[in-house]
Design a protein around this motif. Structure first.
Motif, mmCIF file in Angstrom:
data_model
loop_
_atom_site.group_PDB
_atom_site.id
_atom_site.type_symbol
_atom_site.label_atom_id
_atom_site.label_comp_id
_atom_site.label_asym_id
_atom_site.label_seq_id
_atom_site.Cartn_x
_atom_site.Cartn_y
_atom_site.Cartn_z
ATOM 1 N N ASN A 22 0.809 -1.202 0.000
ATOM 2 C CA ASN A 22 0.000 0.000 0.000
ATOM 3 C C ASN A 22 0.854 1.268 0.000
ATOM 4 N N SER A 23 1.964 1.228 0.705
ATOM 5 C CA SER A 23 2.818 2.417 0.804
ATOM 6 C C SER A 23 3.376 2.827 -0.556
ATOM 7 N N LYS A 24 3.535 1.871 -1.461
ATOM 8 C CA LYS A 24 4.047 2.176 -2.801
ATOM 9 C C LYS A 24 3.011 2.925 -3.646
ATOM 10 N N LEU A 25 1.728 2.751 -3.310
ATOM 11 C CA LEU A 25 0.650 3.400 -4.063
ATOM 12 C C LEU A 25 0.412 4.837 -3.622
ATOM 13 N N PRO A 27 2.709 7.726 -2.638
ATOM 14 C CA PRO A 27 4.071 8.265 -2.506
ATOM 15 C C PRO A 27 4.187 9.552 -1.704
ATOM 16 N N THR A 28 3.074 10.233 -1.420
ATOM 17 C CA THR A 28 3.155 11.482 -0.666
ATOM 18 C C THR A 28 3.277 11.250 0.843
ATOM 19 N N VAL A 29 3.167 9.982 1.271
ATOM 20 C CA VAL A 29 3.287 9.656 2.696
ATOM 21 C C VAL A 29 4.498 8.746 2.896
ATOM 22 N N ASP A 30 5.343 9.076 3.860
ATOM 23 C CA ASP A 30 6.535 8.286 4.132
ATOM 24 C C ASP A 30 6.158 6.861 4.546
ATOM 25 N N LYS A 31 6.905 5.896 4.058
ATOM 26 C CA LYS A 31 6.594 4.488 4.319
ATOM 27 C C LYS A 31 6.550 4.170 5.817
ATOM 28 N N SER A 32 7.345 4.866 6.602
ATOM 29 C CA SER A 32 7.401 4.597 8.047
ATOM 30 C C SER A 32 6.102 4.975 8.761
ATOM 31 N N LEU A 33 5.222 5.700 8.063
ATOM 32 C CA LEU A 33 3.974 6.155 8.674
ATOM 33 C C LEU A 33 2.791 5.256 8.324
ATOM 34 N N ASP A 98 -3.262 14.445 3.639
ATOM 35 C CA ASP A 98 -2.016 14.604 2.887
ATOM 36 C C ASP A 98 -1.824 13.547 1.796
ATOM 37 N N ASN A 99 -2.917 12.900 1.398
ATOM 38 C CA ASN A 99 -2.781 11.880 0.359
ATOM 39 C C ASN A 99 -4.121 11.619 -0.315
ATOM 40 N N TRP A 100 -4.069 11.071 -1.520
ATOM 41 C CA TRP A 100 -5.278 10.854 -2.312
ATOM 42 C C TRP A 100 -6.193 9.792 -1.698
ATOM 43 N N ALA A 101 -5.621 8.796 -1.066
ATOM 44 C CA ALA A 101 -6.431 7.682 -0.558
ATOM 45 C C ALA A 101 -7.356 8.129 0.573
ATOM 46 N N THR A 102 -6.810 8.847 1.540
ATOM 47 C CA THR A 102 -7.642 9.337 2.645
ATOM 48 C C THR A 102 -8.689 10.314 2.121
ATOM 49 N N CYS A 103 -8.277 11.168 1.186
ATOM 50 C CA CYS A 103 -9.202 12.121 0.576
ATOM 51 C C CYS A 103 -10.390 11.391 -0.056
ATOM 52 N N ASP A 104 -10.101 10.347 -0.810
ATOM 53 C CA ASP A 104 -11.153 9.648 -1.548
ATOM 54 C C ASP A 104 -11.979 8.719 -0.672
ATOM 55 N N ASN A 160 -13.111 25.100 -15.158
ATOM 56 C CA ASN A 160 -12.365 26.348 -14.975
ATOM 57 C C ASN A 160 -11.237 26.236 -13.960
ATOM 58 N N ILE A 161 -11.169 25.102 -13.258
ATOM 59 C CA ILE A 161 -10.101 24.921 -12.274
ATOM 60 C C ILE A 161 -8.779 24.690 -13.001
ATOM 61 N N ARG A 162 -7.775 25.446 -12.625
ATOM 62 C CA ARG A 162 -6.428 25.272 -13.182
ATOM 63 C C ARG A 162 -5.465 25.035 -12.030
ATOM 64 N N SER A 163 -4.706 23.986 -12.137
ATOM 65 C CA SER A 163 -3.802 23.620 -11.052
ATOM 66 C C SER A 163 -2.540 22.968 -11.609
ATOM 67 N N ASP A 164 -1.452 23.129 -10.888
ATOM 68 C CA ASP A 164 -0.201 22.435 -11.226
ATOM 69 C C ASP A 164 -0.103 21.117 -10.465
ATOM 70 N N GLU A 165 -1.124 20.835 -9.661
ATOM 71 C CA GLU A 165 -1.081 19.653 -8.804
ATOM 72 C C GLU A 165 -1.646 18.417 -9.510
ATOM 73 N N TYR A 166 -0.842 17.381 -9.564
ATOM 74 C CA TYR A 166 -1.237 16.126 -10.209
ATOM 75 C C TYR A 166 -2.534 15.576 -9.628
ATOM 76 N N TYR A 167 -2.669 15.601 -8.306
ATOM 77 C CA TYR A 167 -3.822 14.954 -7.676
ATOM 78 C C TYR A 167 -5.113 15.753 -7.824
#
Length: 230
Positions: A22-25, A27-33, A98-104, A160-167
């Motif tokens: 799961n930690s590999k999926l 990447p915005t969260v450190d594996k130790s967490l 701080d990550n897509w999974a928790t957000c979704d 109309n949303i413009r962002s440089d953020e991948y997520y």
């Protein structure tokens, strides 16, 4: 203390192989967490905790240390039955995501019954400067406003949303791909007119073409609308 109790329980449910996978999926969260608790176990535990009177202590103990605690928090908030209380808890939690999974995974059940009140909050989330708050707002539009309470103005807002953020851009693409599956005739002009930035435009088409809910004929036409780079 409920905080120590919860963390101890999470470690009892730890699955090391799942943690590593799961930690590999995410990447915005450190594996130790990552503790490594599987989602069905977290959902089951969240339903138990949601009934406890002392759960407020956990919900106010932000930021959490572990990814799994954030996931648990999302599932607990999703169980809150009072709309105003739920929105308050969502707003308290969003800045710490701080990550897509928790957000979704944050998907309150009570929102289904309160679309009129919800849309005002969604508009606020979309104007946030925080990546996952914006992503959450788009996700809520996708989940709740592509069926009976659909309005074309929501498509315009997201386009109309413009962002440089991948997520953020990935969620915009997901939103438009889902909208194409549900509201093809309404959404198609946004694709034909290239209302999105090029990357998001092409990603939305890619996701739509991968969908089993869109006909072969429509997929063929959508492929023709992809923007060739260079």
């Amino acid at each position: 203390m409920i905080l120590d109790e919860i963390r101890n329980e999470l470690f009892k449910m730890q699955d090391i192989a799942y943690r590593d996978f799961n930690s590999k999926l995410i990447p915005t969260v450190d594996k130790s967490l990552f503790i490594g608790v599987r989602t069905p176990e977290l959902r089951k535990y969240a339903k138990q905790l949601a009934k406890r009177e002392d759960i407020e202590e956990f919900l106010h103990s932000l930021p959490h240390k572990y990814f799994d605690e954030n996931q648990l928090h999302a599932f607990i908030v999703s169980e809150i039955k009072d709309f105003k209380s739920c929105v308050d808890k969502v707003n308290g939690f969003l800045p710490y995501i701080d990550n897509w999974a928790t957000c979704d995974q944050l998907s309150p059940k009570v929102f289904k019954k309160h679309h009129k009140e919800l849309i005002a909050y969604i508009k606020e989330w979309l104007e946030s400067d925080k990546v996952y708050t914006v992503r959450f707002g788009i996700g809520m539009l996708m989940e709740h406003f592509l069926d009976e309470d659909f309005d074309i103005s929501y498509l315009e807002t997201v386009s109309n949303i413009r962002s440089d953020e991948y997520y953020v851009n990935m969620m915009i693409a997901w939103y438009f791909a889902t909208a194409l599956a549900k509201r093809y005739e309404s959404v198609l002009p946004f694709i034909e007119k290239r209302s999105l930035d090029i990357w998001t435009h092409n990603k939305a088409i890619q996701k739509a073409v991968e969908s089993y809910r869109i006909s072969t004929e429509r997929k063929t036409y959508l492929r023709e609308l992809k923007v060739k780079k260079g």
